[in-house]
Scaffold this motif. Structure first.
Motif, PDB file in Angstrom:
ATOM      1  N   GLY A 113      -2.480   4.357   2.526  1.00  0.00           N
ATOM      2  CA  GLY A 113      -3.165   3.086   2.693  1.00  0.00           C
ATOM      3  C   GLY A 113      -3.876   2.552   1.471  1.00  0.00           C
ATOM      4  O   GLY A 113      -4.564   1.538   1.542  1.00  0.00           O
ATOM      5  N   TYR A 114      -3.729   3.208   0.320  1.00  0.00           N
ATOM      6  CA  TYR A 114      -4.369   2.727  -0.906  1.00  0.00           C
ATOM      7  C   TYR A 114      -3.478   1.653  -1.536  1.00  0.00           C
ATOM      8  O   TYR A 114      -2.258   1.799  -1.593  1.00  0.00           O
ATOM      9  N   PRO A 115      -4.059   0.548  -2.017  1.00  0.00           N
ATOM     10  CA  PRO A 115      -3.258  -0.544  -2.585  1.00  0.00           C
ATOM     11  C   PRO A 115      -2.407  -0.107  -3.779  1.00  0.00           C
ATOM     12  O   PRO A 115      -2.875   0.603  -4.671  1.00  0.00           O
ATOM     13  N   LYS A 116      -1.149  -0.536  -3.757  1.00  0.00           N
ATOM     14  CA  LYS A 116      -0.241  -0.303  -4.879  1.00  0.00           C
ATOM     15  C   LYS A 116      -0.249  -1.486  -5.846  1.00  0.00           C
ATOM     16  O   LYS A 116       0.247  -1.371  -6.957  1.00  0.00           O
TER      17      LYS A 116
ATOM     18  N   LYS B  18       0.837  -1.196   0.000  1.00  0.00           N
ATOM     19  CA  LYS B  18       0.000   0.000   0.000  1.00  0.00           C
ATOM     20  C   LYS B  18       0.869   1.241   0.000  1.00  0.00           C
ATOM     21  O   LYS B  18       2.023   1.203   0.441  1.00  0.00           O
ATOM     22  N   ASN B  19       0.293   2.346  -0.462  1.00  0.00           N
ATOM     23  CA  ASN B  19       1.024   3.608  -0.432  1.00  0.00           C
ATOM     24  C   ASN B  19       0.915   4.240   0.956  1.00  0.00           C
ATOM     25  O   ASN B  19       0.323   3.665   1.870  1.00  0.00           O
TER      26      ASN B  19
END
Length: 140
Positions: free
Chosen positions: A98-101, A94-95
């Motif tokens: 908290g957003y998925p990379k 995640k970045n």
């Protein structure tokens, strides 16, 4: 003949009440890594970071496009979450916010906006008269 006997022998030990769930994953853009799938029963804390799925499966990614796998499940209501572990580090990277990379997806092709999904957002039914089929598009 030995192979036929072996297949019959192995399948005779599978529980009779399990239904084949075919899962088709599309929109694979990177030909490396592993798809990690988790299937959660109704009542399990779906969407929680620390909850273990009731059923899991891994699928090696060998090319772009799509992949297909089959899981045997007892009849019931479930939700499925998956991610493409491109670097095979056994976690969804995640970045900083908290957003998925890494690519991910949910049953019903649920697309979260501000938070993760609830069980009902992704719920599907595996019925006794099966078979059951899901098609999930990876989100990037």
């Amino acid at each position: 003949m030995k192979l036929l006997f072996f297949l019959f022998f192995i399948t005779s030990f599978l529980p009779a009440d399990e239904i084949a769930l075919t899962i088709e994953i599309t929109n694979i853009r990177h030909p490396k890594g592993t798809l990690r799938l988790g299937v959660f029963r109704q009542g399990n804390t779906f969407g929680s970071t620390y909850t273990k799925p009731d059923f899991g499966q891994m699928v090696a990614v060998t090319g772009k496009g799509e992949a297909r796998t089959v899981m045997n499940l007892p009849p019931g209501r479930y939700a499925l979450a998956l991610y493409h572990d491109m670097n095979d580090n056994w976690k969804l990277d995640k970045n900083i916010v908290g957003y998925p990379k890494e690519p991910y997806g949910f049953s019903n092709n649920f697309h979260p906006v501000l938070s993760g999904p609830d069980f009902e957002d992704c719920a599907f039914e595996v019925k006794e008269n099966g078979p059951c089929h899901l098609k999930i598009k990876l989100l990037h």
